[in-house]
Structure formats: C-alpha cells, structure tokens
Scaffold this motif. Structure first.
Motif, PDB file in Angstrom:
ATOM      1  N   ALA A   1       6.956  29.038  -2.381  1.00  0.00           N
ATOM      2  CA  ALA A   1       5.921  28.297  -1.648  1.00  0.00           C
ATOM      3  C   ALA A   1       5.653  26.931  -2.252  1.00  0.00           C
ATOM      4  O   ALA A   1       5.582  26.773  -3.467  1.00  0.00           O
ATOM      5  CB  ALA A   1       4.632  29.103  -1.619  1.00  0.00           C
ATOM      6  N   ARG A   2       5.457  25.976  -1.374  1.00  0.00           N
ATOM      7  CA  ARG A   2       4.990  24.663  -1.790  1.00  0.00           C
ATOM      8  C   ARG A   2       3.474  24.722  -1.924  1.00  0.00           C
ATOM      9  O   ARG A   2       2.827  25.598  -1.359  1.00  0.00           O
ATOM     10  CB  ARG A   2       5.412  23.611  -0.771  1.00  0.00           C
ATOM     11  CG  ARG A   2       6.946  23.487  -0.727  1.00  0.00           C
ATOM     12  CD  ARG A   2       7.422  22.446   0.241  1.00  0.00           C
ATOM     13  NE  ARG A   2       6.946  21.130  -0.187  1.00  0.00           N
ATOM     14  CZ  ARG A   2       6.926  20.071   0.618  1.00  0.00           C
ATOM     15  NH1 ARG A   2       7.348  20.156   1.859  1.00  0.00           N
ATOM     16  NH2 ARG A   2       6.484  18.905   0.168  1.00  0.00           N
ATOM     17  N   VAL A   3       2.909  23.779  -2.675  1.00  0.00           N
ATOM     18  CA  VAL A   3       1.472  23.769  -2.959  1.00  0.00           C
ATOM     19  C   VAL A   3       0.822  22.551  -2.317  1.00  0.00           C
ATOM     20  O   VAL A   3       1.321  21.428  -2.433  1.00  0.00           O
ATOM     21  CB  VAL A   3       1.212  23.763  -4.482  1.00  0.00           C
ATOM     22  CG1 VAL A   3      -0.275  23.628  -4.784  1.00  0.00           C
ATOM     23  CG2 VAL A   3       1.768  25.041  -5.113  1.00  0.00           C
ATOM     24  N   TRP A   4      -0.297  22.792  -1.636  1.00  0.00           N
ATOM     25  CA  TRP A   4      -1.097  21.741  -1.010  1.00  0.00           C
ATOM     26  C   TRP A   4      -2.531  21.946  -1.483  1.00  0.00           C
ATOM     27  O   TRP A   4      -3.015  23.079  -1.526  1.00  0.00           O
ATOM     28  CB  TRP A   4      -1.035  21.884   0.502  1.00  0.00           C
ATOM     29  CG  TRP A   4      -1.569  20.717   1.263  1.00  0.00           C
ATOM     30  CD1 TRP A   4      -2.877  20.335   1.388  1.00  0.00           C
ATOM     31  CD2 TRP A   4      -0.824  19.778   2.034  1.00  0.00           C
ATOM     32  NE1 TRP A   4      -2.991  19.231   2.176  1.00  0.00           N
ATOM     33  CE2 TRP A   4      -1.732  18.868   2.589  1.00  0.00           C
ATOM     34  CE3 TRP A   4       0.540  19.635   2.312  1.00  0.00           C
ATOM     35  CZ2 TRP A   4      -1.336  17.813   3.415  1.00  0.00           C
ATOM     36  CZ3 TRP A   4       0.932  18.586   3.130  1.00  0.00           C
ATOM     37  CH2 TRP A   4       0.005  17.689   3.668  1.00  0.00           C
ATOM     38  N   VAL A   5      -3.209  20.872  -1.828  1.00  0.00           N
ATOM     39  CA  VAL A   5      -4.596  20.964  -2.266  1.00  0.00           C
ATOM     40  C   VAL A   5      -5.515  20.437  -1.166  1.00  0.00           C
ATOM     41  O   VAL A   5      -5.324  19.326  -0.664  1.00  0.00           O
ATOM     42  CB  VAL A   5      -4.828  20.183  -3.580  1.00  0.00           C
ATOM     43  CG1 VAL A   5      -6.289  20.259  -4.000  1.00  0.00           C
ATOM     44  CG2 VAL A   5      -3.927  20.725  -4.686  1.00  0.00           C
ATOM     45  N   LEU A   6      -6.474  21.264  -0.798  1.00  0.00           N
ATOM     46  CA  LEU A   6      -7.485  20.933   0.215  1.00  0.00           C
ATOM     47  C   LEU A   6      -8.857  20.886  -0.442  1.00  0.00           C
ATOM     48  O   LEU A   6      -9.063  21.483  -1.498  1.00  0.00           O
ATOM     49  CB  LEU A   6      -7.500  21.990   1.323  1.00  0.00           C
ATOM     50  CG  LEU A   6      -6.287  22.019   2.240  1.00  0.00           C
ATOM     51  CD1 LEU A   6      -6.298  23.285   3.102  1.00  0.00           C
ATOM     52  CD2 LEU A   6      -6.252  20.776   3.110  1.00  0.00           C
ATOM     53  N   PRO A   7      -9.820  20.227   0.182  1.00  0.00           N
ATOM     54  CA  PRO A   7     -11.181  20.257  -0.357  1.00  0.00           C
ATOM     55  C   PRO A   7     -11.751  21.677  -0.293  1.00  0.00           C
ATOM     56  O   PRO A   7     -11.389  22.469   0.577  1.00  0.00           O
ATOM     57  CB  PRO A   7     -11.973  19.340   0.578  1.00  0.00           C
ATOM     58  CG  PRO A   7     -10.969  18.581   1.360  1.00  0.00           C
ATOM     59  CD  PRO A   7      -9.716  19.403   1.385  1.00  0.00           C
ATOM     60  N   ASN A   8     -12.636  21.964  -1.206  1.00  0.00           N
ATOM     61  CA  ASN A   8     -13.349  23.233  -1.192  1.00  0.00           C
ATOM     62  C   ASN A   8     -14.261  23.250   0.048  1.00  0.00           C
ATOM     63  O   ASN A   8     -15.056  22.335   0.237  1.00  0.00           O
ATOM     64  CB  ASN A   8     -14.178  23.348  -2.475  1.00  0.00           C
ATOM     65  CG  ASN A   8     -14.862  24.669  -2.620  1.00  0.00           C
ATOM     66  OD1 ASN A   8     -15.041  25.413  -1.651  1.00  0.00           O
ATOM     67  ND2 ASN A   8     -15.273  24.980  -3.824  1.00  0.00           N
ATOM     68  N   PRO A   9     -14.167  24.277   0.903  1.00  0.00           N
ATOM     69  CA  PRO A   9     -15.001  24.311   2.101  1.00  0.00           C
ATOM     70  C   PRO A   9     -16.448  24.728   1.861  1.00  0.00           C
ATOM     71  O   PRO A   9     -17.242  24.797   2.795  1.00  0.00           O
ATOM     72  CB  PRO A   9     -14.286  25.327   3.002  1.00  0.00           C
ATOM     73  CG  PRO A   9     -13.592  26.234   2.053  1.00  0.00           C
ATOM     74  CD  PRO A   9     -13.194  25.375   0.882  1.00  0.00           C
ATOM     75  N   SER A  10     -16.808  24.961   0.620  1.00  0.00           N
ATOM     76  CA  SER A  10     -18.184  25.342   0.312  1.00  0.00           C
ATOM     77  C   SER A  10     -19.152  24.289   0.831  1.00  0.00           C
ATOM     78  O   SER A  10     -18.894  23.082   0.743  1.00  0.00           O
ATOM     79  CB  SER A  10     -18.364  25.490  -1.203  1.00  0.00           C
ATOM     80  OG  SER A  10     -19.739  25.583  -1.521  1.00  0.00           O
ATOM     81  N   GLY A  11     -20.276  24.741   1.333  1.00  0.00           N
ATOM     82  CA  GLY A  11     -21.329  23.828   1.765  1.00  0.00           C
ATOM     83  C   GLY A  11     -21.877  23.005   0.620  1.00  0.00           C
ATOM     84  O   GLY A  11     -22.531  21.984   0.826  1.00  0.00           O
ATOM     85  N   LEU A  12     -21.617  23.427  -0.613  1.00  0.00           N
ATOM     86  CA  LEU A  12     -22.060  22.673  -1.784  1.00  0.00           C
ATOM     87  C   LEU A  12     -21.194  21.440  -2.024  1.00  0.00           C
ATOM     88  O   LEU A  12     -21.554  20.585  -2.827  1.00  0.00           O
ATOM     89  CB  LEU A  12     -22.036  23.573  -3.027  1.00  0.00           C
ATOM     90  CG  LEU A  12     -22.944  24.801  -2.973  1.00  0.00           C
ATOM     91  CD1 LEU A  12     -22.727  25.673  -4.192  1.00  0.00           C
ATOM     92  CD2 LEU A  12     -24.397  24.383  -2.846  1.00  0.00           C
TER      93      LEU A  12
END
Length: 189
Positions: A156-167
């Motif tokens: 698998a390749r790796v992609w970084v997304l923002p944390n979806p936490s409301g914080l």
C-alpha cells in the motif's frame, strides 16, 4: 459491531462513555480495499457504542461522501456498506481515549508495525493516515505535510489526510472534504 442494525445505536450515558476508556474497536477491514483509513485511536464515545466515528456530528462520514468515496452519506453502523465500497477503517492505537493527545509517541510508533501487518495481509491500494501530527510522530517524519508520501505499508501507498476530529479547527468541513477529494481523484488516475 452489529452490521444488521437498521439505525443508530442507543446513546450511551456519560458514565458509559467514561467507562469506555482503554477499550478498543474491531477493524472494518477486508482484502483488496481501495483505501484503508487509519485514525489515531477510538474516541470514548465510539468505544462506548462499538463503532468508529460514531459521535453525532462526526466529520468523517460527510467528508467521505462529499469527496465522492461513497454514493451516499454512510453512518457508523453501516460497516458492511463501507466494505462493499472498497473502504476500511483501522487505527494506530486501539486504546480509546478522550483526546488523541493522551496517546504516547511510543504507542503511535508501535502502531505502524501493526498497520504494516494489516496492509501486508489485506493489501489495500492506499493507507490514509487521518492526522498529519500522528503521521509525523509515528513515521518519524517531523516536517511531513498532507498528501501522498513515499512510505509503503506492505504493497500500500501512504496518503496523509487531516484529522476529521471536530477539534481540528484548521480544517472546517469544506476544507477537510477537499483534502479527501484529492485522494479520491488519485484513485481514478
């Protein structure tokens, strides 16, 4: 997780939420996923009801749909549908906490080993780490940003997304959805 349930789980009491500290959640995972989304760890509310991103108002589900990963907005209790759409969910640590900041750097680093084992076994196309801070610590890449990275977890390749936490105030829902959509477009490329 009761995949046959037709609606939301009963709301847990504050005592039940507090008692969920330290509990884990089962992965939503299967072979050949398009994307395996990997959060920091389960929140207390999610652990109390036994479902990922279960808190009402979770931004994960609207971002997933808004980015075009799903044909409708799914809910935390629809695990079978998530898998049918080629998507899964896991976490770096399976220890529920009130805030991700309660995890130690050692827990995040150790989580990469388990994540690599899952990626090798289930062979998702992408592993999407939900949170640049978690990625920076877990993968020892202190200056990393969002988007694709050269790291591999199994095939698998790796992609970084923002944390979806409301914080995560840096990313209101439209910005969060736009970041998710970048990965979605990559899947079609």
């Amino acid at each position: 997780m009761d995949a046959e349930r037709a609606g939301p789980p009963r709301r847990p009491t504050p005592q039940e939420v507090a008692a969920a500290a330290g509990r884990g959640l089962p992965d939503i995972i299967g072979p050949g996923l398009r994307v395996l989304f990997c959060g920091y760890n389960p929140g207390l509310y999610s652990a109390a009801v036994g479902e990922p991103f279960a808190r009402r108002g979770s931004r994960f589900w609207p971002a997933l749909h808004g980015a075009g990963f799903t044909d409708r907005q799914l809910h935390s209790w629809e695990a079978d549908e998530l898998l049918r759409q080629g998507l899964g969910i896991t976490s770096l640590s399976n220890r529920a906490t009130a805030r991700a900041a309660e995890l130690t750097p050692e827990e995040l680093v150790a989580g990469v080993t388990g994540l690599a084992v899952k990626a090798e076994r289930y062979r998702p196309r992408w592993v999407a780490i939900l949170g640049v801070s978690a990625y920076r610590v877990a993968f020892a890449r202190p200056k990393a940003g969002l988007g694709p990275h050269p790291d591999r977890l199994g095939p698998a390749r790796v992609w970084v997304l923002p944390n979806p936490s409301g914080l995560n105030a840096h990313f209101p829902l439209p910005a969060l959805t736009a970041e998710f959509a970048k990965l979605r477009r990559e899947l079609d490329a």
